[in-house]
Scaffold this motif. Sequence first.
Motif, PDB file in Angstrom:
ATOM      1  N   VAL A   1       0.841  -1.208   0.000  1.00  0.00           N
ATOM      2  CA  VAL A   1       0.000   0.000   0.000  1.00  0.00           C
ATOM      3  C   VAL A   1       0.872   1.252   0.000  1.00  0.00           C
ATOM      4  O   VAL A   1       0.608   2.210  -0.748  1.00  0.00           O
ATOM      5  N   LEU A   2       1.928   1.265   0.804  1.00  0.00           N
ATOM      6  CA  LEU A   2       2.828   2.419   0.826  1.00  0.00           C
ATOM      7  C   LEU A   2       3.588   2.573  -0.489  1.00  0.00           C
ATOM      8  O   LEU A   2       3.872   3.697  -0.913  1.00  0.00           O
ATOM      9  N   SER A   3       3.878   1.472  -1.154  1.00  0.00           N
ATOM     10  CA  SER A   3       4.532   1.552  -2.467  1.00  0.00           C
ATOM     11  C   SER A   3       3.616   2.197  -3.494  1.00  0.00           C
ATOM     12  O   SER A   3       4.063   3.015  -4.308  1.00  0.00           O
ATOM     13  N   VAL A   4       2.342   1.864  -3.458  1.00  0.00           N
ATOM     14  CA  VAL A   4       1.386   2.489  -4.376  1.00  0.00           C
ATOM     15  C   VAL A   4       1.258   3.981  -4.080  1.00  0.00           C
ATOM     16  O   VAL A   4       1.236   4.806  -4.997  1.00  0.00           O
ATOM     17  N   LEU A   5       1.201   4.331  -2.801  1.00  0.00           N
ATOM     18  CA  LEU A   5       1.132   5.747  -2.425  1.00  0.00           C
ATOM     19  C   LEU A   5       2.376   6.495  -2.887  1.00  0.00           C
ATOM     20  O   LEU A   5       2.273   7.599  -3.447  1.00  0.00           O
ATOM     21  N   ALA A   6       3.548   5.910  -2.702  1.00  0.00           N
ATOM     22  CA  ALA A   6       4.784   6.544  -3.153  1.00  0.00           C
ATOM     23  C   ALA A   6       4.817   6.682  -4.668  1.00  0.00           C
ATOM     24  O   ALA A   6       5.300   7.694  -5.198  1.00  0.00           O
ATOM     25  N   LEU A   7       4.293   5.698  -5.371  1.00  0.00           N
ATOM     26  CA  LEU A   7       4.242   5.771  -6.828  1.00  0.00           C
ATOM     27  C   LEU A   7       3.360   6.927  -7.287  1.00  0.00           C
ATOM     28  O   LEU A   7       3.724   7.678  -8.199  1.00  0.00           O
ATOM     29  N   ILE A   8       2.226   7.099  -6.650  1.00  0.00           N
ATOM     30  CA  ILE A   8       1.319   8.192  -7.015  1.00  0.00           C
ATOM     31  C   ILE A   8       1.976   9.543  -6.748  1.00  0.00           C
ATOM     32  O   ILE A   8       1.949  10.441  -7.599  1.00  0.00           O
ATOM     33  N   VAL A   9       2.582   9.698  -5.574  1.00  0.00           N
ATOM     34  CA  VAL A   9       3.228  10.973  -5.229  1.00  0.00           C
ATOM     35  C   VAL A   9       4.384  11.255  -6.186  1.00  0.00           C
ATOM     36  O   VAL A   9       4.532  12.387  -6.671  1.00  0.00           O
ATOM     37  N   ALA A  10       5.207  10.254  -6.474  1.00  0.00           N
ATOM     38  CA  ALA A  10       6.345  10.457  -7.374  1.00  0.00           C
ATOM     39  C   ALA A  10       5.884  10.789  -8.788  1.00  0.00           C
ATOM     40  O   ALA A  10       6.502  11.624  -9.465  1.00  0.00           O
ATOM     41  N   ALA A  11       4.792  10.184  -9.240  1.00  0.00           N
ATOM     42  CA  ALA A  11       4.273  10.506 -10.577  1.00  0.00           C
ATOM     43  C   ALA A  11       3.769  11.945 -10.631  1.00  0.00           C
ATOM     44  O   ALA A  11       3.958  12.635 -11.637  1.00  0.00           O
ATOM     45  N   ILE A  12       3.151  12.398  -9.554  1.00  0.00           N
ATOM     46  CA  ILE A  12       2.689  13.800  -9.501  1.00  0.00           C
ATOM     47  C   ILE A  12       3.885  14.751  -9.520  1.00  0.00           C
ATOM     48  O   ILE A  12       3.877  15.766 -10.235  1.00  0.00           O
ATOM     49  N   VAL A  13       4.938  14.430  -8.761  1.00  0.00           N
ATOM     50  CA  VAL A  13       6.138  15.270  -8.758  1.00  0.00           C
ATOM     51  C   VAL A  13       6.775  15.281 -10.134  1.00  0.00           C
ATOM     52  O   VAL A  13       7.207  16.337 -10.624  1.00  0.00           O
TER      53      VAL A  13
ATOM     54  N   MET B   1      10.728   4.881 -10.003  1.00  0.00           N
ATOM     55  CA  MET B   1      11.517   3.651 -10.091  1.00  0.00           C
ATOM     56  C   MET B   1      11.705   3.002  -8.713  1.00  0.00           C
ATOM     57  O   MET B   1      11.614   1.775  -8.585  1.00  0.00           O
ATOM     58  N   VAL B   2      11.944   3.808  -7.695  1.00  0.00           N
ATOM     59  CA  VAL B   2      12.118   3.267  -6.341  1.00  0.00           C
ATOM     60  C   VAL B   2      10.813   2.646  -5.849  1.00  0.00           C
ATOM     61  O   VAL B   2      10.818   1.556  -5.242  1.00  0.00           O
ATOM     62  N   ALA B   3       9.687   3.304  -6.096  1.00  0.00           N
ATOM     63  CA  ALA B   3       8.393   2.759  -5.672  1.00  0.00           C
ATOM     64  C   ALA B   3       8.094   1.440  -6.384  1.00  0.00           C
ATOM     65  O   ALA B   3       7.599   0.490  -5.763  1.00  0.00           O
ATOM     66  N   CYS B   4       8.397   1.364  -7.666  1.00  0.00           N
ATOM     67  CA  CYS B   4       8.185   0.108  -8.400  1.00  0.00           C
ATOM     68  C   CYS B   4       9.098  -0.993  -7.874  1.00  0.00           C
ATOM     69  O   CYS B   4       8.678  -2.143  -7.719  1.00  0.00           O
ATOM     70  N   GLY B   5      10.345  -0.643  -7.586  1.00  0.00           N
ATOM     71  CA  GLY B   5      11.266  -1.626  -7.027  1.00  0.00           C
ATOM     72  C   GLY B   5      10.814  -2.125  -5.661  1.00  0.00           C
ATOM     73  O   GLY B   5      10.897  -3.321  -5.362  1.00  0.00           O
TER      74      GLY B   5
END
Length: 89
Positions: free
Chosen positions: A30-42, A63-67
Amino acid sequence: MIDINPNGTGLPGIEQLRVIVGAVMTIGLVLSVLALIVAAIVWRFGANSSNPHLASRGKTGVMVACGAAIICGAAVTLVNFFWNVGRSV
């Protein structure tokens, strides 16, 4: 010849530990998905504002969130793989 296998009933609390590990894996995903969303917005804001540093940070975050999601999802498979490799040595 020594033959030792994991014992799932040898210690008290093994079932509770399995439940806790499963919950931690769920939280990690769940935290990886949240990080992916935030990083995509940035990344989007960096690309739209012509800020290459911000866009680069967003790409790195994606890339870090996907990893992290790959590691969380494949943790059990990786441990089982290396367990079997270790047993065959």
